[in-house]
Design an enzyme around this catalytic site. Structure first.
Site, PDB file in Angstrom:
ATOM      1  CG  ASN A   1      36.338 -22.552 -58.271  1.00  0.00           C
ATOM      2  OD1 ASN A   1      36.700 -23.407 -59.140  1.00  0.00           O
ATOM      3  ND2 ASN A   1      35.040 -22.692 -57.701  1.00  0.00           N
TER       4      ASN A   1
ATOM      5  CE  LYS B   1      34.233 -19.370 -59.184  1.00  0.00           C
ATOM      6  NZ  LYS B   1      33.311 -18.464 -59.136  1.00  0.00           N
TER       7      LYS B   1
ATOM      8  CG  HIS C   1      30.461 -23.611 -57.149  1.00  0.00           C
ATOM      9  ND1 HIS C   1      30.174 -22.537 -57.933  1.00  0.00           N
ATOM     10  CD2 HIS C   1      31.796 -22.806 -56.538  1.00  0.00           C
ATOM     11  CE1 HIS C   1      30.681 -21.351 -57.635  1.00  0.00           C
ATOM     12  NE2 HIS C   1      31.926 -21.662 -56.915  1.00  0.00           N
TER      13      HIS C   1
ATOM     14  CD  GLU D   1      30.115 -20.160 -60.492  1.00  0.00           C
ATOM     15  OE1 GLU D   1      31.495 -20.939 -60.720  1.00  0.00           O
ATOM     16  OE2 GLU D   1      30.431 -18.975 -60.178  1.00  0.00           O
TER      17      GLU D   1
ATOM     18  CD  GLU E   1      31.852 -20.746 -53.042  1.00  0.00           C
ATOM     19  OE1 GLU E   1      32.802 -20.127 -53.021  1.00  0.00           O
ATOM     20  OE2 GLU E   1      31.235 -21.116 -53.889  1.00  0.00           O
TER      21      GLU E   1
ATOM     22  N   GLY F   1      31.581 -13.253 -56.997  1.00  0.00           N
ATOM     23  CA  GLY F   1      31.972 -12.559 -58.151  1.00  0.00           C
ATOM     24  C   GLY F   1      31.460 -11.385 -58.218  1.00  0.00           C
TER      25      GLY F   1
ATOM     26  CB  SER G   1      33.435 -10.984 -53.039  1.00  0.00           C
ATOM     27  OG  SER G   1      32.548 -10.820 -54.063  1.00  0.00           O
TER      28      SER G   1
HETATM   29  P1  13P Z   1      34.951 -15.341 -56.043  1.00  0.00           P
HETATM   30  O1  13P Z   1      35.940 -15.222 -55.010  1.00  0.00           O
HETATM   31  O2  13P Z   1      35.153 -14.673 -57.437  1.00  0.00           O
HETATM   32  O3  13P Z   1      33.754 -14.165 -55.432  1.00  0.00           O
HETATM   33  O4  13P Z   1      34.101 -16.532 -56.299  1.00  0.00           O
HETATM   34  C1  13P Z   1      33.993 -17.445 -55.397  1.00  0.00           C
HETATM   35  C2  13P Z   1      33.649 -18.702 -55.539  1.00  0.00           C
HETATM   36  O5  13P Z   1      32.811 -19.050 -56.261  1.00  0.00           O
HETATM   37  C3  13P Z   1      34.523 -19.736 -55.040  1.00  0.00           C
HETATM   38  O6  13P Z   1      34.099 -21.164 -55.495  1.00  0.00           O
END
Ligand code: 13P
Length: 245
Positions: free
Chosen positions: A8, A10, A92, A94, A162, A168, A207
């Site tokens: 992803n 983003k 997601h 976010e 997740e 992150g 992560s």
């Molecule tokens: P990270 O791998 O940067 O922690 O992000 C995970 C994520 O949100 C994937 O959709």
């Protein structure tokens, strides 16, 4: 089950970033898992062209629930499928947080994506606060029930667990915590889809890096990963992909 590793990107990636896809093709030629790259909308068409003849598939990160109409700035699932995307990340955290997407909205988008023939990667997961309150399992069950349509063809469905606090941050749940949540999701899928629920892939996200990927992939009911930060760099992402094969 054949594992699925999805990246992803983003809101990252310019035309020059397509070099990472080119490099990834070279690095993952021997991989025996499914690989998906989800760049921003602007790069989907180019990424699809670049992935032709390779094992890579391309996915999107969101869509509107309607097929077309007066929705300025939005993109429909049909448009994404038309651009050559085969997968789509929906729900997601976010988007749940910064765009106010609740289960009802996610459900409508999942329906739209299935109508367009896309495979949905539906994200669910608890916040730190919810886990501290002992509500992680309850939250995951609620999101699973609310975000996944009952009538859907489970072959077009992937779930990504997740935990919001692991995204992150470099923090990863314990192996026991991951297995507990994945077993809960598996049970929910079996209740919903019967025997077919066993074939739905459940990804872990939060992560995931080259150093922890193999151990995570060895856990029960972990059928791959949804990777954020480490998917932006071809060699970091390839390390994760190769850990799955
Ligand atoms: P990270 O791998 O940067 O922690 O992000 C995970 C994520 O949100 C994937 O959709």
């Amino acid at each position: 089950m054949r594992k699925l590793i999805a990246g992803n990107w983003k809101m990252n990636g310019l035309v020059s970033s397509l070099a990472e896809i080119e490099a990834l093709k070279g690095l993952t030629g021997s991989a025996a898992c499914d690989i998906v790259v989800c760049p921003p909308f602007t790069l989907i068409d180019r990424a699809v062209r670049q992935a032709v003849g390779s094992p890579l598939s391309v996915g999107a990160q969101d869509c509107h629930a309607q097929a077309n109409g007066a929705f300025t700035g939005d993109v429909s699932a049909e448009m994404l499928a038309d651009s050559g995307a085969r997968y789509i990340i929906l729900g997601h955290s976010e988007r749940r947080v910064s765009h106010g997407e609740d289960d009802e909205i996610v459900l409508a988008k999942v329906r739209a994506a299935h109508r367009a023939g896309l495979t949905t990667i539906v994200c669910i997961g608890e916040t730190r606060h919810e886990r501290d309150e002992g509500r992680a399992i309850e939250v995951v069950n609620e999101q699973l029930a609310g975000s996944v349509p009952g009538e859907t063809d489970s072959r077009n469905l992937v779930i990504a667990y997740e935990p919001v606090w692991a995204i992150g941050t470099g923090l990863v749940p314990t192996h026991e915590q991951i297995e507990e949540v994945h077993a809960t999701i598996r049970k929910g899928l079996e209740q919903r889809f019967g025997h077919d629920g066993r074939a739905v892939r459940i990804l872990y996200g939060g992560s995931v890096k080259g150093v922890n990927a193999a151990a995570i992939f060895g856990l029960r009911n972990v059928d791959g990963a949804l990777v954020g930060g480490a998917s932006l760099n071809a060699s970091d992402f390839a390390e994760i992909v190769l850990a799955a094969t």
